[in-house]
Motif scaffolding. Structure first.
Motif, PDB file in Angstrom:
ATOM      1  N   SER A   1       1.894   4.609  12.142  1.00  3.84           N
ATOM      2  CA  SER A   1       1.675   3.348  12.846  1.00  3.84           C
ATOM      3  C   SER A   1       2.858   2.399  12.619  1.00  3.84           C
ATOM      4  CB  SER A   1       0.339   2.713  12.461  1.00  3.84           C
ATOM      5  OG  SER A   1       0.399   2.217  11.158  1.00  3.84           O
ATOM      6  N   ALA A   2       3.526   2.522  11.460  1.00 10.03           N
ATOM      7  CA  ALA A   2       4.737   1.723  11.231  1.00 10.03           C
ATOM      8  C   ALA A   2       5.861   2.133  12.181  1.00 10.03           C
ATOM      9  CB  ALA A   2       5.192   1.872   9.780  1.00 10.03           C
TER      10      ALA A   2
ATOM     11  N   SER B   1       2.390   0.950  -3.254  1.00  8.26           N
ATOM     12  CA  SER B   1       2.052   0.125  -2.092  1.00  8.26           C
ATOM     13  C   SER B   1       1.306   0.926  -1.027  1.00  8.26           C
ATOM     14  CB  SER B   1       3.326  -0.497  -1.516  1.00  8.26           C
ATOM     15  OG  SER B   1       3.020  -1.234  -0.358  1.00  8.26           O
ATOM     16  N   CYS B   2       1.955   1.948  -0.403  1.00  4.74           N
ATOM     17  CA  CYS B   2       1.311   2.653   0.723  1.00  4.74           C
ATOM     18  C   CYS B   2       0.554   3.893   0.269  1.00  4.74           C
ATOM     19  CB  CYS B   2       2.334   3.001   1.801  1.00  4.74           C
ATOM     20  SG  CYS B   2       3.377   4.419   1.405  1.00  4.74           S
ATOM     21  N   LYS B   3       0.653   4.248  -1.032  1.00  7.37           N
ATOM     22  CA  LYS B   3      -0.089   5.365  -1.641  1.00  7.37           C
ATOM     23  C   LYS B   3       0.422   6.749  -1.249  1.00  7.37           C
ATOM     24  CE  LYS B   3      -2.828   2.325  -3.462  1.00  7.37           C
ATOM     25  NZ  LYS B   3      -2.456   1.838  -4.789  1.00  7.37           N
TER      26      LYS B   3
ATOM     27  N   SER C   1       8.299   6.326   2.961  1.00  6.11           N
ATOM     28  CA  SER C   1       7.485   5.827   4.063  1.00  6.11           C
ATOM     29  C   SER C   1       7.648   4.319   4.231  1.00  6.11           C
ATOM     30  CB  SER C   1       6.008   6.171   3.818  1.00  6.11           C
ATOM     31  OG  SER C   1       5.186   5.614   4.817  1.00  6.11           O
ATOM     32  N   CYS C   2       7.337   3.521   3.191  1.00  4.66           N
ATOM     33  CA  CYS C   2       7.277   2.064   3.364  1.00  4.66           C
ATOM     34  C   CYS C   2       8.433   1.319   2.707  1.00  4.66           C
ATOM     35  CB  CYS C   2       5.948   1.522   2.849  1.00  4.66           C
ATOM     36  SG  CYS C   2       5.843   1.462   1.052  1.00  4.66           S
TER      37      CYS C   2
ATOM     38  N   ALA D   1      -4.977   8.932   5.474  1.00  4.04           N
ATOM     39  CA  ALA D   1      -4.636   7.506   5.398  1.00  4.04           C
ATOM     40  C   ALA D   1      -3.132   7.288   5.296  1.00  4.04           C
ATOM     41  CB  ALA D   1      -5.342   6.873   4.188  1.00  4.04           C
ATOM     42  N   THR D   2      -2.453   8.053   4.437  1.00  8.91           N
ATOM     43  CA  THR D   2      -1.009   7.813   4.252  1.00  8.91           C
ATOM     44  C   THR D   2      -0.215   8.252   5.478  1.00  8.91           C
ATOM     45  OG1 THR D   2      -0.752   9.929   3.046  1.00  8.91           O
ATOM     46  CG2 THR D   2      -1.063   7.940   1.730  1.00  8.91           C
TER      47      THR D   2
ATOM     48  N   GLU E   1      -1.351   8.132   8.603  1.00  7.06           N
ATOM     49  CA  GLU E   1      -1.597   7.128   9.639  1.00  7.06           C
ATOM     50  C   GLU E   1      -0.774   5.860   9.380  1.00  7.06           C
ATOM     51  OE1 GLU E   1      -5.793   6.618  10.450  1.00  7.06           O
ATOM     52  OE2 GLU E   1      -5.331   5.247  12.092  1.00  7.06           O
ATOM     53  N   THR E   2      -0.649   5.466   8.116  1.00  8.05           N
ATOM     54  CA  THR E   2       0.174   4.302   7.758  1.00  8.05           C
ATOM     55  C   THR E   2       1.625   4.513   8.186  1.00  8.05           C
ATOM     56  OG1 THR E   2      -1.239   3.835   5.863  1.00  8.05           O
ATOM     57  CG2 THR E   2       0.976   2.882   5.815  1.00  8.05           C
TER      58      THR E   2
END
Ligand code: ZN
Length: 304
Positions: free
Chosen positions: A233-234, A42-44, A13-14, A226-227, A229-230
């Motif tokens: 949105s990125a 970091s992004c969980k 993801s991140c 939460a993960t 949405e992170t």
């Protein structure tokens, strides 16, 4: 058995490079091998690591028990699954029709084509993507009006008003690359609908390593609100709406009971009662907070 596992060095993801081990899960459906779930510090995001690579993953779907790719209808569980499936197909279509004026969709990861077929029969223009050859054959047999697409780059820019992924995103190897393609393909006022299991649900915390929706190694990622949405949105998407999927709590609890007591439990009333109780409890928790549901449908829009 020959394996081709890949070990990710950066978060899918991140891109962060430090993870911690969270859980070890067994592939109950096919290989019986253990796979680790790791969490990005970091992004969980929770993800399966190592995982079969894109070429090796196919064989892990090669099981008569793998429901989503077959139309098998033997046994009480499959019969119930069939009844609920027919009901939920209609509900899913109605949800889309309440959210979109245009009936023009890409059904990504269409499986054996039941949802695409439901839409075509209700005057939708349907493009379907499905990587599995056997499943594609079923789609062709089901309805010739479903337009099967090969790869995403073939789909026109800003050409679709709706894109759906019903329990699909957790199977996609090239995560960010694929989501960027959805952003390109979706019209500016379109909706992207993603349904995935939720590892912060009550049934997940109850069944722990035996929770059926971990489904390693087929599920590469294990999202929570939460993960996801992170990640989205990125990639230029905003969360518009969250909808709980009530039936998934029961279905996942039943499969989890089967994982625990492999496989006789569902031949006894005891296993069914336990699954019904835990599924119901998970749903009651969901009434209190939608984000606790076993599986969640997320509606995203483009951030413009
Ligand atoms: Zn991360």
């Amino acid at each position: 058995m020959e394996h081709s596992l890949e070990t990710l060095q950066s978060c899918p993801s991140c891109g962060h490079d430090s993870f911690k081990n969270i859980l070890s899960c067994i592939d109950y459906t096919y290989s019986k091998d253990a796979f680790y779930l790791v969490e990005c510090t970091s992004c969980k995001l929770l993800f399966t690591n190592p995982r079969p690579d894109e070429l090796a993953i196919g064989k892990y779907y090669d099981s008569p028990e793998y429901v989503s790719h077959t139309d098998t209808n033997s046994g009480l569980l499959f019969t119930l699954y069939g009844i609920v499936k027919r009901y939920t197909l209609k509900q899913k279509r109605k949800t889309l029709e309440s959210l979109s004026n245009e009936k023009n969709i890409l059904d990504y990861g269409a499986g054996s084509g039941d949802f695409s077929n439901e839409l075509v029969q209700n005057n939708w223009t349907v493009s379907a993507y499905e990587p599995d050859g056997n499943a594609r054959k079923k789609i062709e047999e089901k309805n010739s009006k479903i337009n099967l697409v090969g790869q995403l780059p073939e789909v026109g820019t800003e050409s679709k008003s709706v894109i759906t992924l019903w329990h699909v995103l957790e199977h996609v190897h090239r995560l960010n690359e694929t989501i960027k393609e959805f952003h390109r393909i979706l019209k500016n006022d379109g909706i992207l609908v993603i349904a995935v299991p939720n590892h912060t649900s009550f049934d997940a915390s109850y069944y722990q390593t035996d929770w059926a929706a971990y489904d390693v190694p087929r599920h590469l990622y294990h999202f929570n609100p939460a993960t996801l949405e992170t990640l989205m949105s990125a990639n230029g998407f905003l969360l518009h709406e969250i909808k709980p999927m009530w039936f998934d709590s029961y279905y996942v609890s039943l499969l989890s009971e089967k994982n625990i007591s492999n496989p006789g439990i569902l031949k006894t009333a005891f296993g069914w009662i336990r699954a019904f109780l835990f599924g119901s409890y998970s749903n009651i928790k969901t009434i209190v907070a939608t984000k606790n549901c076993s599986s969640v449908t997320y509606v995203f829009k483009k951030a413009l």
